[in-house]
Design a protein around this motif. Structure first.
Motif, PDB file in Angstrom:
ATOM      1  N   ALA A 160       0.847  -1.193   0.000  1.00  0.00           N
ATOM      2  CA  ALA A 160       0.000   0.000   0.000  1.00  0.00           C
ATOM      3  C   ALA A 160       0.876   1.234   0.000  1.00  0.00           C
ATOM      4  CB  ALA A 160      -0.929   0.006   1.217  1.00  0.00           C
ATOM      5  N   VAL A 161       0.364   2.272  -0.640  1.00  0.00           N
ATOM      6  CA  VAL A 161       1.061   3.555  -0.715  1.00  0.00           C
ATOM      7  C   VAL A 161       0.029   4.658  -0.551  1.00  0.00           C
ATOM      8  CG1 VAL A 161       2.455   5.074  -2.161  1.00  0.00           C
ATOM      9  CG2 VAL A 161       2.784   2.605  -2.305  1.00  0.00           C
ATOM     10  N   SER A 162       0.365   5.656   0.251  1.00  0.00           N
ATOM     11  CA  SER A 162      -0.478   6.843   0.322  1.00  0.00           C
ATOM     12  C   SER A 162       0.329   8.035  -0.178  1.00  0.00           C
ATOM     13  CB  SER A 162      -1.002   7.080   1.737  1.00  0.00           C
ATOM     14  OG  SER A 162       0.049   7.299   2.644  1.00  0.00           O
ATOM     15  N   CYS A 163      -0.357   8.890  -0.925  1.00  0.00           N
ATOM     16  CA  CYS A 163       0.240  10.074  -1.551  1.00  0.00           C
ATOM     17  C   CYS A 163      -0.772  11.217  -1.454  1.00  0.00           C
ATOM     18  CB  CYS A 163       0.543   9.804  -3.025  1.00  0.00           C
ATOM     19  SG  CYS A 163       1.856   8.608  -3.354  1.00  0.00           S
ATOM     20  N   PRO A 164      -0.357  12.438  -1.801  1.00  0.00           N
ATOM     21  CA  PRO A 164      -1.309  13.543  -1.767  1.00  0.00           C
ATOM     22  C   PRO A 164      -2.522  13.343  -2.679  1.00  0.00           C
ATOM     23  CG  PRO A 164       0.920  14.406  -1.826  1.00  0.00           C
ATOM     24  CD  PRO A 164       1.014  12.916  -2.053  1.00  0.00           C
ATOM     25  N   HIS A 165      -2.323  12.695  -3.834  1.00  0.00           N
ATOM     26  CA  HIS A 165      -3.400  12.543  -4.817  1.00  0.00           C
ATOM     27  C   HIS A 165      -3.491  11.102  -5.305  1.00  0.00           C
ATOM     28  CE1 HIS A 165      -3.579  16.895  -4.905  1.00  0.00           C
ATOM     29  NE2 HIS A 165      -2.259  16.902  -5.046  1.00  0.00           N
ATOM     30  N   ARG A 166      -4.665  10.708  -5.798  1.00  0.00           N
ATOM     31  CA  ARG A 166      -4.897   9.320  -6.192  1.00  0.00           C
ATOM     32  C   ARG A 166      -4.019   8.854  -7.345  1.00  0.00           C
ATOM     33  NH1 ARG A 166      -9.505  11.820  -8.124  1.00  0.00           N
ATOM     34  NH2 ARG A 166      -9.635  11.778 -10.389  1.00  0.00           N
ATOM     35  N   ALA A 167      -3.793   9.696  -8.354  1.00  0.00           N
ATOM     36  CA  ALA A 167      -2.991   9.264  -9.501  1.00  0.00           C
ATOM     37  C   ALA A 167      -1.583   8.879  -9.055  1.00  0.00           C
ATOM     38  CB  ALA A 167      -2.941  10.359 -10.566  1.00  0.00           C
ATOM     39  N   GLU A 168      -1.014   9.647  -8.146  1.00  0.00           N
ATOM     40  CA  GLU A 168       0.325   9.349  -7.624  1.00  0.00           C
ATOM     41  C   GLU A 168       0.300   8.063  -6.798  1.00  0.00           C
ATOM     42  OE1 GLU A 168       1.209  14.097  -6.936  1.00  0.00           O
ATOM     43  OE2 GLU A 168       0.312  12.868  -5.355  1.00  0.00           O
ATOM     44  N   ALA A 169      -0.744   7.887  -6.019  1.00  0.00           N
ATOM     45  CA  ALA A 169      -0.855   6.690  -5.186  1.00  0.00           C
ATOM     46  C   ALA A 169      -0.966   5.437  -6.060  1.00  0.00           C
ATOM     47  CB  ALA A 169      -2.059   6.799  -4.246  1.00  0.00           C
ATOM     48  N   PHE A 170      -1.783   5.496  -7.107  1.00  0.00           N
ATOM     49  CA  PHE A 170      -1.902   4.360  -8.019  1.00  0.00           C
ATOM     50  C   PHE A 170      -0.566   4.047  -8.682  1.00  0.00           C
ATOM     51  CE2 PHE A 170      -6.640   5.143  -8.479  1.00  0.00           C
ATOM     52  CZ  PHE A 170      -7.025   3.918  -7.980  1.00  0.00           C
ATOM     53  N   ALA A 171       0.099   5.081  -9.199  1.00  0.00           N
ATOM     54  CA  ALA A 171       1.371   4.880  -9.905  1.00  0.00           C
ATOM     55  C   ALA A 171       2.448   4.324  -8.976  1.00  0.00           C
ATOM     56  CB  ALA A 171       1.830   6.194 -10.538  1.00  0.00           C
ATOM     57  N   ALA A 172       2.530   4.868  -7.767  1.00  0.00           N
ATOM     58  CA  ALA A 172       3.543   4.408  -6.812  1.00  0.00           C
ATOM     59  C   ALA A 172       3.263   2.974  -6.365  1.00  0.00           C
ATOM     60  CB  ALA A 172       3.598   5.347  -5.607  1.00  0.00           C
ATOM     61  N   CYS A 173       2.011   2.645  -6.137  1.00  0.00           N
ATOM     62  CA  CYS A 173       1.647   1.287  -5.718  1.00  0.00           C
ATOM     63  C   CYS A 173       1.959   0.301  -6.836  1.00  0.00           C
ATOM     64  CB  CYS A 173       0.174   1.238  -5.333  1.00  0.00           C
ATOM     65  SG  CYS A 173      -0.329  -0.306  -4.551  1.00  0.00           S
ATOM     66  N   ARG A 174       1.651   0.682  -8.060  1.00  0.00           N
ATOM     67  CA  ARG A 174       1.952  -0.194  -9.214  1.00  0.00           C
ATOM     68  C   ARG A 174       3.452  -0.437  -9.322  1.00  0.00           C
ATOM     69  NH1 ARG A 174      -0.756  -1.880 -14.087  1.00  0.00           N
ATOM     70  NH2 ARG A 174       0.751  -3.250 -15.062  1.00  0.00           N
ATOM     71  N   ARG A 175       4.239   0.625  -9.185  1.00  0.00           N
ATOM     72  CA  ARG A 175       5.692   0.473  -9.257  1.00  0.00           C
ATOM     73  C   ARG A 175       6.200  -0.398  -8.113  1.00  0.00           C
ATOM     74  NH1 ARG A 175      10.068   4.035  -9.816  1.00  0.00           N
ATOM     75  NH2 ARG A 175       9.151   4.915 -11.674  1.00  0.00           N
ATOM     76  N   LEU A 176       5.643  -0.201  -6.919  1.00  0.00           N
ATOM     77  CA  LEU A 176       6.082  -0.973  -5.758  1.00  0.00           C
ATOM     78  C   LEU A 176       5.856  -2.472  -5.975  1.00  0.00           C
ATOM     79  CD1 LEU A 176       7.165  -1.161  -2.863  1.00  0.00           C
ATOM     80  CD2 LEU A 176       4.843  -0.647  -2.056  1.00  0.00           C
ATOM     81  N   ILE A 177       4.670  -2.883  -6.395  1.00  0.00           N
ATOM     82  CA  ILE A 177       4.415  -4.311  -6.567  1.00  0.00           C
ATOM     83  C   ILE A 177       5.194  -4.860  -7.760  1.00  0.00           C
ATOM     84  CG2 ILE A 177       2.249  -4.019  -7.869  1.00  0.00           C
ATOM     85  CD1 ILE A 177       3.169  -6.860  -5.384  1.00  0.00           C
ATOM     86  N   ASP A 178       5.288  -4.100  -8.837  1.00  0.00           N
ATOM     87  CA  ASP A 178       6.023  -4.582 -10.004  1.00  0.00           C
ATOM     88  C   ASP A 178       7.503  -4.760  -9.693  1.00  0.00           C
ATOM     89  OD1 ASP A 178       3.687  -4.630 -11.479  1.00  0.00           O
ATOM     90  OD2 ASP A 178       4.166  -2.843 -12.662  1.00  0.00           O
ATOM     91  N   ASP A 179       8.107  -3.786  -9.015  1.00  0.00           N
ATOM     92  CA  ASP A 179       9.529  -3.881  -8.674  1.00  0.00           C
ATOM     93  C   ASP A 179       9.777  -4.965  -7.626  1.00  0.00           C
ATOM     94  OD1 ASP A 179       9.917  -1.868 -10.494  1.00  0.00           O
ATOM     95  OD2 ASP A 179      10.556  -0.364  -9.023  1.00  0.00           O
ATOM     96  N   LEU A 180       8.859  -5.108  -6.673  1.00  0.00           N
ATOM     97  CA  LEU A 180       8.981  -6.178  -5.680  1.00  0.00           C
ATOM     98  C   LEU A 180       9.017  -7.531  -6.388  1.00  0.00           C
ATOM     99  CD1 LEU A 180       6.799  -6.538  -2.470  1.00  0.00           C
ATOM    100  CD2 LEU A 180       7.356  -8.471  -3.904  1.00  0.00           C
ATOM    101  N   LYS A 181       8.068  -7.781  -7.281  1.00  0.00           N
ATOM    102  CA  LYS A 181       7.992  -9.070  -7.967  1.00  0.00           C
ATOM    103  C   LYS A 181       9.218  -9.308  -8.855  1.00  0.00           C
ATOM    104  CE  LYS A 181       4.877 -11.477  -7.527  1.00  0.00           C
ATOM    105  NZ  LYS A 181       4.728 -12.533  -6.506  1.00  0.00           N
TER     106      LYS A 181
END
Length: 152
Positions: free
Chosen positions: A110-131
């Motif tokens: 999970a990622v929290s950011c000031p705005h939803r678009a940033e939160a979605f992008a950061a969460c996507r990068r986090l799971i993709d890079d983790l995997k």
């Protein structure tokens, strides 16, 4: 003067990485979600990966995850990069190891950011890079008696 978080490029004063773990015990979506709560965040994105009953057209009978001893350090490196590249207010990632059954939670980020678009992008990068980068391997056994390692 206290730092403000009105601009997307601002960074939080505290370490935004709130929870990182590789565990052999069941994961909690609530724990991950609670870890990323932040009053300056307007958007929170949460991803949960579960064990499914099929993969690549084959029925899965059993699944297990194992990891290299460096997995948590690599998870931290991935999380730090995401926190540096996005206006992350808080970040959490946990991955399960050991024998799992269909429906078990395998990973939650999970990622929290000031705005939803940033939160979605950061969460996507986090799971993709983790995997892609964290040395955690999946061993699948199929109902037809075949098996495979994924990520090894």
């Amino acid at each position: 003067m206290a730092p403000t978080h009105d601009h997307p490029g601002d960074t939080a004063a505290a370490d935004p990485i709130r929870l990182l773990a590789v565990r052999d015990t069941p994961l909690s979506v609530e724990e991950v979600f609670q870890a990323v709560g932040d009053p300056s965040a307007g958007g929170t994105a949460l991803f949960v990966g579960t064990v499914r009953d099929h993969d690549g057209g084959q029925d899965v009978a059993a699944l297990g995850y194992s990891c290299h001893p460096s997995a948590e350090a690599e998870l931290r490196r991935v999380a730090e990069k995401v926190a540096a590249d996005f206006p992350v207010r808080a970040l959490a990632a946990v991955h399960r190891v050991g024998d799992l059954v269909i429906g078990d939670l395998a990973v939650a980020v999970a990622v929290s950011c000031p705005h939803r678009a940033e939160a979605f992008a950061a969460c996507r990068r986090l799971i993709d890079d983790l995997k892609r980068e964290v040395p955690i391997w999946k061993h699948q056994s199929f109902t037809d008696g075949t098996e495979e390692w994924v990520g090894a």
